[in-house]
Design a protein around this motif. Sequence first.
Motif, PDB file in Angstrom:
ATOM      1  N   PHE A  14       0.951  -1.137  -0.100  1.00  0.00           N
ATOM      2  CA  PHE A  14       0.048   0.030  -0.032  1.00  0.00           C
ATOM      3  C   PHE A  14       0.904   1.232  -0.088  1.00  0.00           C
ATOM      4  O   PHE A  14       0.180   2.404  -0.151  1.00  0.00           O
ATOM      5  CB  PHE A  14      -1.028   0.045   1.178  1.00  0.00           C
ATOM      6  CG  PHE A  14      -1.967  -1.236   1.132  1.00  0.00           C
ATOM      7  CD1 PHE A  14      -2.906  -1.008   0.173  1.00  0.00           C
ATOM      8  CD2 PHE A  14      -1.966  -2.411   1.714  1.00  0.00           C
ATOM      9  CE1 PHE A  14      -4.045  -1.921   0.037  1.00  0.00           C
ATOM     10  CE2 PHE A  14      -2.583  -3.296   1.503  1.00  0.00           C
ATOM     11  CZ  PHE A  14      -3.798  -3.158   0.680  1.00  0.00           C
ATOM     12  N   VAL A  15       2.197   1.100   0.289  1.00  0.00           N
ATOM     13  CA  VAL A  15       3.063   2.322   0.140  1.00  0.00           C
ATOM     14  C   VAL A  15       3.894   2.143  -1.199  1.00  0.00           C
ATOM     15  O   VAL A  15       3.728   3.113  -2.107  1.00  0.00           O
ATOM     16  CB  VAL A  15       3.900   2.499   1.311  1.00  0.00           C
ATOM     17  CG1 VAL A  15       4.846   3.731   1.394  1.00  0.00           C
ATOM     18  CG2 VAL A  15       2.893   2.541   2.793  1.00  0.00           C
ATOM     19  N   PHE A  16       4.647   1.232  -1.240  1.00  0.00           N
ATOM     20  CA  PHE A  16       5.854   0.999  -2.172  1.00  0.00           C
ATOM     21  C   PHE A  16       4.953   0.692  -3.569  1.00  0.00           C
ATOM     22  O   PHE A  16       5.334   0.970  -4.492  1.00  0.00           O
ATOM     23  CB  PHE A  16       6.754   0.153  -1.949  1.00  0.00           C
ATOM     24  CG  PHE A  16       7.561   0.434  -0.981  1.00  0.00           C
ATOM     25  CD1 PHE A  16       8.035   1.919  -0.895  1.00  0.00           C
ATOM     26  CD2 PHE A  16       7.784   0.042   0.471  1.00  0.00           C
ATOM     27  CE1 PHE A  16       9.088   2.389   0.162  1.00  0.00           C
ATOM     28  CE2 PHE A  16       8.683   0.294   1.411  1.00  0.00           C
ATOM     29  CZ  PHE A  16       9.236   1.587   1.477  1.00  0.00           C
ATOM     30  N   GLY A  17       4.146  -0.432  -3.509  1.00  0.00           N
ATOM     31  CA  GLY A  17       3.262  -0.951  -4.692  1.00  0.00           C
ATOM     32  C   GLY A  17       2.936   0.033  -5.717  1.00  0.00           C
ATOM     33  O   GLY A  17       3.180   0.238  -6.917  1.00  0.00           O
ATOM     34  N   PRO A  18       1.757   1.023  -5.131  1.00  0.00           N
ATOM     35  CA  PRO A  18       1.278   2.014  -6.067  1.00  0.00           C
ATOM     36  C   PRO A  18       2.483   2.877  -6.679  1.00  0.00           C
ATOM     37  O   PRO A  18       2.178   3.137  -7.814  1.00  0.00           O
ATOM     38  CB  PRO A  18       0.237   2.579  -5.249  1.00  0.00           C
ATOM     39  CG  PRO A  18      -0.025   1.665  -4.246  1.00  0.00           C
ATOM     40  CD  PRO A  18       1.069   0.906  -3.927  1.00  0.00           C
ATOM     41  N   ILE A  19       3.475   3.282  -5.961  1.00  0.00           N
ATOM     42  CA  ILE A  19       4.246   4.304  -6.344  1.00  0.00           C
ATOM     43  C   ILE A  19       4.987   3.706  -7.390  1.00  0.00           C
ATOM     44  O   ILE A  19       5.219   4.190  -8.544  1.00  0.00           O
ATOM     45  CB  ILE A  19       5.466   4.827  -5.242  1.00  0.00           C
ATOM     46  CG1 ILE A  19       4.340   5.559  -4.236  1.00  0.00           C
ATOM     47  CG2 ILE A  19       6.557   5.562  -5.688  1.00  0.00           C
ATOM     48  CD1 ILE A  19       5.259   5.752  -3.044  1.00  0.00           C
ATOM     49  N   PHE A  20       5.704   2.411  -7.400  1.00  0.00           N
ATOM     50  CA  PHE A  20       6.360   1.678  -8.425  1.00  0.00           C
ATOM     51  C   PHE A  20       5.715   1.342  -9.496  1.00  0.00           C
ATOM     52  O   PHE A  20       6.187   1.202 -10.597  1.00  0.00           O
ATOM     53  CB  PHE A  20       7.191   0.539  -7.673  1.00  0.00           C
ATOM     54  CG  PHE A  20       8.265   1.284  -6.652  1.00  0.00           C
ATOM     55  CD1 PHE A  20       9.511   1.846  -7.116  1.00  0.00           C
ATOM     56  CD2 PHE A  20       8.287   0.719  -5.326  1.00  0.00           C
ATOM     57  CE1 PHE A  20      10.447   2.387  -5.996  1.00  0.00           C
ATOM     58  CE2 PHE A  20       9.287   1.237  -4.444  1.00  0.00           C
ATOM     59  CZ  PHE A  20      10.334   1.935  -5.023  1.00  0.00           C
ATOM     60  N   THR A  21       4.508   0.806  -9.283  1.00  0.00           N
ATOM     61  CA  THR A  21       3.532   0.298 -10.449  1.00  0.00           C
ATOM     62  C   THR A  21       3.276   1.556 -11.340  1.00  0.00           C
ATOM     63  O   THR A  21       3.337   1.703 -12.400  1.00  0.00           O
ATOM     64  CB  THR A  21       2.350  -0.064  -9.881  1.00  0.00           C
ATOM     65  OG1 THR A  21       2.372  -1.309  -8.979  1.00  0.00           O
ATOM     66  CG2 THR A  21       1.400  -0.361 -11.302  1.00  0.00           C
ATOM     67  N   ILE A  23       5.362   4.425 -11.474  1.00  0.00           N
ATOM     68  CA  ILE A  23       6.494   4.622 -12.231  1.00  0.00           C
ATOM     69  C   ILE A  23       7.021   3.705 -13.282  1.00  0.00           C
ATOM     70  O   ILE A  23       7.129   4.162 -14.597  1.00  0.00           O
ATOM     71  CB  ILE A  23       7.746   4.801 -11.392  1.00  0.00           C
ATOM     72  CG1 ILE A  23       7.705   5.750 -10.297  1.00  0.00           C
ATOM     73  CG2 ILE A  23       8.952   4.740 -12.016  1.00  0.00           C
ATOM     74  CD1 ILE A  23       8.523   5.934  -8.887  1.00  0.00           C
ATOM     75  N   ILE A  24       6.855   2.423 -13.303  1.00  0.00           N
ATOM     76  CA  ILE A  24       6.944   1.528 -14.203  1.00  0.00           C
ATOM     77  C   ILE A  24       6.112   1.654 -15.582  1.00  0.00           C
ATOM     78  O   ILE A  24       6.506   1.672 -16.533  1.00  0.00           O
ATOM     79  CB  ILE A  24       6.692   0.052 -13.757  1.00  0.00           C
ATOM     80  CG1 ILE A  24       8.035  -0.237 -12.739  1.00  0.00           C
ATOM     81  CG2 ILE A  24       7.018  -0.935 -14.638  1.00  0.00           C
ATOM     82  CD1 ILE A  24       7.669  -1.400 -11.924  1.00  0.00           C
ATOM     83  N   ILE A  25       4.796   1.981 -15.216  1.00  0.00           N
ATOM     84  CA  ILE A  25       3.892   2.076 -16.200  1.00  0.00           C
ATOM     85  C   ILE A  25       4.152   3.482 -17.021  1.00  0.00           C
ATOM     86  O   ILE A  25       4.191   3.509 -18.343  1.00  0.00           O
ATOM     87  CB  ILE A  25       2.311   2.387 -15.945  1.00  0.00           C
ATOM     88  CG1 ILE A  25       1.953   0.733 -15.232  1.00  0.00           C
ATOM     89  CG2 ILE A  25       1.401   2.563 -16.937  1.00  0.00           C
ATOM     90  CD1 ILE A  25       0.871   0.461 -14.696  1.00  0.00           C
ATOM     91  N   ALA A  26       4.518   4.428 -16.230  1.00  0.00           N
ATOM     92  CA  ALA A  26       4.735   5.779 -17.032  1.00  0.00           C
ATOM     93  C   ALA A  26       6.216   5.670 -17.741  1.00  0.00           C
ATOM     94  O   ALA A  26       6.021   6.030 -18.919  1.00  0.00           O
ATOM     95  CB  ALA A  26       4.896   6.875 -15.890  1.00  0.00           C
ATOM     96  N   THR A  93      -1.335  -4.636 -18.444  1.00  0.00           N
ATOM     97  CA  THR A  93      -0.958  -3.050 -18.843  1.00  0.00           C
ATOM     98  C   THR A  93      -0.790  -3.135 -20.191  1.00  0.00           C
ATOM     99  O   THR A  93      -0.377  -1.896 -20.961  1.00  0.00           O
ATOM    100  CB  THR A  93       0.483  -2.701 -18.441  1.00  0.00           C
ATOM    101  OG1 THR A  93       1.545  -3.575 -18.644  1.00  0.00           O
ATOM    102  CG2 THR A  93       0.350  -2.734 -16.801  1.00  0.00           C
ATOM    103  N   ARG A  94      -1.035  -4.120 -21.229  1.00  0.00           N
ATOM    104  CA  ARG A  94      -1.039  -4.022 -22.695  1.00  0.00           C
ATOM    105  C   ARG A  94      -2.021  -2.661 -23.085  1.00  0.00           C
ATOM    106  O   ARG A  94      -3.240  -2.875 -22.757  1.00  0.00           O
ATOM    107  CB  ARG A  94      -0.978  -5.291 -23.291  1.00  0.00           C
ATOM    108  CG  ARG A  94      -2.517  -5.809 -23.390  1.00  0.00           C
ATOM    109  CD  ARG A  94      -2.528  -7.033 -24.070  1.00  0.00           C
ATOM    110  NE  ARG A  94      -3.911  -7.874 -24.032  1.00  0.00           N
ATOM    111  CZ  ARG A  94      -4.064  -9.026 -23.739  1.00  0.00           C
ATOM    112  NH1 ARG A  94      -3.088  -9.785 -24.028  1.00  0.00           N
ATOM    113  NH2 ARG A  94      -5.226  -9.280 -23.605  1.00  0.00           N
ATOM    114  N   LYS A  95      -1.573  -2.158 -24.027  1.00  0.00           N
ATOM    115  CA  LYS A  95      -2.665  -1.093 -24.913  1.00  0.00           C
ATOM    116  C   LYS A  95      -2.085  -0.939 -25.996  1.00  0.00           C
ATOM    117  O   LYS A  95      -1.006  -0.888 -26.466  1.00  0.00           O
ATOM    118  CB  LYS A  95      -2.589   0.430 -24.035  1.00  0.00           C
ATOM    119  CG  LYS A  95      -3.450   0.320 -22.783  1.00  0.00           C
ATOM    120  CD  LYS A  95      -4.808   0.560 -23.053  1.00  0.00           C
ATOM    121  CE  LYS A  95      -5.810   0.874 -22.066  1.00  0.00           C
ATOM    122  NZ  LYS A  95      -6.923   1.066 -22.438  1.00  0.00           N
TER     123      LYS A  95
END
Length: 95
Positions: A14-21, A23-26, A93-95
Amino acid sequence: MALNNYGKVFVDQFVFGPIFTTIIIAYKFILLQHSLAEVFELCMNIVPNAVMASWYFWIPQRYITFNFIPPSLHMPFGTLCAFFWNVLFSIVTRK
Protein backbone atom coordinates in the motif's frame (compact mmCIF):
# COMPACT_ATOMS: atom_id res chain seq x y z
CA MET A 1 10.47 -0.30 15.47
CA ALA A 2 10.37 -3.66 13.73
CA LEU A 3 7.31 -4.47 11.66
CA ASN A 4 5.54 -7.78 12.04
CA ASN A 5 4.69 -9.78 8.93
CA TYR A 6 1.36 -7.98 8.43
CA GLY A 7 3.07 -4.60 8.69
CA LYS A 8 5.63 -5.65 6.09
CA VAL A 9 2.90 -6.73 3.68
CA PHE A 10 0.96 -3.50 4.29
CA VAL A 11 3.95 -1.22 3.66
CA ASP A 12 5.05 -3.26 0.64
CA GLN A 13 1.65 -3.26 -1.04
CA PHE A 14 0.00 0.00 0.00
CA VAL A 15 3.01 2.33 0.10
CA PHE A 16 5.65 1.04 -2.30
CA GLY A 17 3.42 -0.94 -4.68
CA PRO A 18 1.31 1.91 -6.09
CA ILE A 19 4.31 4.23 -6.36
CA PHE A 20 6.49 1.76 -8.25
CA THR A 21 3.60 0.52 -10.40
CA THR A 22 2.90 4.09 -11.53
CA ILE A 23 6.58 4.73 -12.27
CA ILE A 24 6.95 1.52 -14.29
CA ILE A 25 3.83 2.15 -16.35
CA ALA A 26 4.74 5.80 -17.01
CA TYR A 27 8.29 4.81 -17.98
CA LYS A 28 6.94 2.18 -20.40
CA PHE A 29 4.82 4.74 -22.24
CA ILE A 30 7.56 7.36 -22.21
CA LEU A 31 9.86 4.82 -23.87
CA LEU A 32 7.11 4.19 -26.43
CA GLN A 33 7.34 7.94 -27.21
CA HIS A 34 3.92 9.00 -25.99
CA SER A 35 3.48 12.66 -25.05
CA LEU A 36 3.36 13.51 -21.36
CA ALA A 37 -0.37 14.22 -21.66
CA GLU A 38 -0.89 10.76 -23.18
CA VAL A 39 1.29 9.16 -20.50
CA PHE A 40 -0.79 10.87 -17.79
CA GLU A 41 -4.06 9.73 -19.38
CA LEU A 42 -2.80 6.18 -19.90
CA CYS A 43 -1.59 6.02 -16.29
CA MET A 44 -4.95 7.27 -15.02
CA ASN A 45 -6.67 4.48 -16.97
CA ILE A 46 -4.23 1.63 -16.34
CA VAL A 47 -2.70 2.15 -12.90
CA PRO A 48 -5.84 1.41 -10.83
CA ASN A 49 -6.34 -1.96 -12.56
CA ALA A 50 -2.64 -2.76 -12.37
CA VAL A 51 -2.51 -1.95 -8.65
CA MET A 52 -5.58 -4.10 -8.00
CA ALA A 53 -4.03 -6.97 -9.95
CA SER A 54 -0.85 -6.45 -7.94
CA TRP A 55 -2.78 -6.71 -4.68
CA TYR A 56 -4.56 -9.89 -5.78
CA PHE A 57 -1.23 -11.47 -6.63
CA TRP A 58 1.39 -10.05 -4.24
CA ILE A 59 -0.55 -9.82 -0.96
CA PRO A 60 -1.09 -13.60 -0.80
CA GLN A 61 2.42 -14.19 -2.12
CA ARG A 62 3.98 -11.97 0.55
CA TYR A 63 1.85 -13.51 3.28
CA ILE A 64 2.92 -17.01 2.22
CA THR A 65 6.56 -15.94 1.95
CA PHE A 66 6.76 -14.28 5.36
CA ASN A 67 4.80 -16.98 7.19
CA PHE A 68 5.53 -20.32 5.51
CA ILE A 69 8.67 -20.13 3.35
CA PRO A 70 12.01 -20.60 5.10
CA PRO A 71 14.18 -17.46 4.83
CA SER A 72 16.74 -19.33 2.75
CA LEU A 73 14.07 -19.91 0.08
CA HIS A 74 12.57 -16.39 0.02
CA MET A 75 14.63 -15.37 -3.01
CA PRO A 76 13.96 -18.42 -5.22
CA PHE A 77 10.26 -18.40 -4.32
CA GLY A 78 10.02 -14.66 -4.96
CA THR A 79 11.81 -15.03 -8.29
CA LEU A 80 9.45 -17.78 -9.41
CA CYS A 81 6.44 -15.70 -8.40
CA ALA A 82 7.89 -12.63 -10.13
CA PHE A 83 8.08 -14.57 -13.39
CA PHE A 84 4.35 -15.27 -13.24
CA TRP A 85 3.63 -11.72 -12.09
CA ASN A 86 5.49 -10.30 -15.10
CA VAL A 87 3.28 -12.31 -17.43
CA LEU A 88 0.15 -11.11 -15.62
CA PHE A 89 1.42 -7.51 -15.45
CA SER A 90 2.11 -7.53 -19.20
CA ILE A 91 -1.45 -8.67 -19.87
CA VAL A 92 -2.96 -6.06 -17.52
CA THR A 93 -0.94 -3.15 -18.90
CA ARG A 94 -1.00 -3.86 -22.61
CA LYS A 95 -2.53 -1.14 -24.73
